[in-house]
Write a protein that holds these residues in place. Structure first.
Motif, PDB file in Angstrom:
ATOM      1  N   GLN A  14      42.222 -30.418 -37.579  1.00 38.65           N
ATOM      2  CA  GLN A  14      42.914 -30.647 -38.842  1.00 38.65           C
ATOM      3  C   GLN A  14      43.597 -32.013 -38.784  1.00 38.65           C
ATOM      4  OE1 GLN A  14      44.477 -27.649 -37.142  1.00 38.65           O
ATOM      5  NE2 GLN A  14      43.018 -26.167 -37.926  1.00 38.65           N
ATOM      6  N   SER A  22      47.129 -33.918 -38.604  1.00 35.35           N
ATOM      7  CA  SER A  22      48.464 -33.552 -38.142  1.00 35.35           C
ATOM      8  C   SER A  22      49.551 -33.952 -39.124  1.00 35.35           C
ATOM      9  CB  SER A  22      48.758 -34.199 -36.787  1.00 35.35           C
ATOM     10  OG  SER A  22      50.038 -33.809 -36.327  1.00 35.35           O
ATOM     11  N   TYR A  44      51.552 -29.017 -39.703  1.00 38.33           N
ATOM     12  CA  TYR A  44      50.580 -28.677 -38.653  1.00 38.33           C
ATOM     13  C   TYR A  44      51.285 -28.041 -37.466  1.00 38.33           C
ATOM     14  CZ  TYR A  44      47.266 -29.516 -34.804  1.00 38.33           C
ATOM     15  OH  TYR A  44      46.447 -29.375 -33.707  1.00 38.33           O
ATOM     16  N   ALA A  63      46.735 -32.684 -33.556  1.00 39.67           N
ATOM     17  CA  ALA A  63      45.452 -32.548 -34.255  1.00 39.67           C
ATOM     18  C   ALA A  63      44.478 -33.676 -33.897  1.00 39.67           C
ATOM     19  CB  ALA A  63      45.677 -32.478 -35.763  1.00 39.67           C
TER      20      ALA A  63
END
Length: 327
Positions: free
Chosen positions: A4, A6, A10, A35
């Protein structure tokens, strides 16, 4: 997890994700530090801090504008990251023992508070979803907002000691406005804990494991069983491993730490080992004896964590019982 972008969100949603995975018997769940996209110097530091207190630590680079490595952001971020990575390395025997417990029982290393305190109604709701226990001894409350404090830290029963300064917090209370500058992860140790540590090193096998440090937070009578194996093979599945029972007992006018003889064997196991004790107490000892003999190689410092006595117990055969008496 971790594919994903960040952000502070997150970090926030990864905390209950790892806790929940553990409750589903997935002990080694983790997420990429900061991430694989986005992120920043601050989110990298904050994410790395708490993930150093999870079983698996991962960082992945190649997609973000800035290389996702702990040294890439410069100071002060590099030094903060180094501090936590070094602490993770020192805590290897504590984490490795938890890994064996997870293998043997299914109980994860990262534990939602309800797992250890199921009769505490506070642990059953969402009030504790952003904190967790690492084993029974550590309480970790990650900072997941762009601020230098942490609210809503709940302490279950018992006394909890600030890992950084020794402040004691009584259980069954919630702490708000805990001071948490960027270099400080809210981290607490339960009174009665015995934390094993290896020598400081940058990678596994950089140094021999011939010095075992025991970080002891006394509380009446407590015990800890250290697990070790060759660290390389699956021979442990055939019973090829060793355990060491360590106890700490507070008596009238004295404290007795017992390091029992090792039980078991494995390839590469040391025959001799030095023991170093860190006793957290505001009282300076008068005398210290190791197996009945008075020693002088110890020091008390009341400027560290409200008082710590460091005891060098010398080198012993691992098949010998070592009894340290502190008066």
């Amino acid at each position: 997890s971790g594919d994903q972008s960040s952000s502070w969100e997150y970090i926030r949603f990864h905390i209950p994700t790892v806790i929940g995975a553990g409750l589903s018997a997935q002990n080694c769940a983790t997420g990429d530090i900061d991430a694989i996209f986005g992120g920043s110097e601050k989110t990298y530091v904050r994410d790395l801090q708490w993930k150093c207190f999870t079983p698996v630590l991962m960082t992945m680079s190649g997609w973000a504008k800035k290389d996702k490595q702990p040294w890439a952001f410069g100071e002060p971020y590099t030094s903060i990251n180094r501090q936590y990575l070094q602490l993770k390395m020192r805590l290897t025997p504590y984490m490795y023992t938890l890994m064996n417990e997870a293998y043997q029982t299914g109980v994860p290393a990262v534990r939602g508070l309800l797992l250890e305190y199921p009769n505490d109604p506070v642990t059953l709701g969402t009030a504790t979803q952003y904190e967790y226990l690492l084993g029974k001894s550590f309480l970790v409350a990650p900072v997941y907002k762009d601020e230098e404090k942490r609210d809503g830290i709940y302490f279950p029963e018992g006394n909890w000691i600030d890992y950084w300064d020794g402040t004691v917090y009584t259980g069954k209370q919630t702490l708000d406005n805990y001071n948490a500058p960027l270099d400080k992860l809210p981290l607490f140790v339960k009174s009665g804990s015995i934390i094993p540590m290896y020598p400081q090193m940058n990678y596994d096998e950089e140094k021999p494991l011939d010095v075992l440090t025991l970080d002891i937070y006394p509380n009446e009578t407590t015990s800890y069983q250290l697990y070790e194996d060759d660290g390389k093979t699956r021979e442990h599945r055939k019973g090829v491993f060793a355990t060491t029972l360590i106890t700490d007992e507070q008596k009238t006018g004295s404290e007795v730490v017992t390091i029992n003889a090792i039980n078991g064997n494995y390839s590469g196991m040391l025959e001799n080992r030095s023991y170093e004790l860190l006793i957290h107490s505001s009282k300076k000892p008068k005398t210290i004896m190791v197996n009945g003999k008075k020693i002088k190689d110890w020091a008390f410092d009341n400027t560290i964590k409200k008082g710590v006595t460091k005891i060098n117990c010398g080198k012993w055969n691992v098949n010998e019982k070592v009894v340290i008496t502190i008066k």
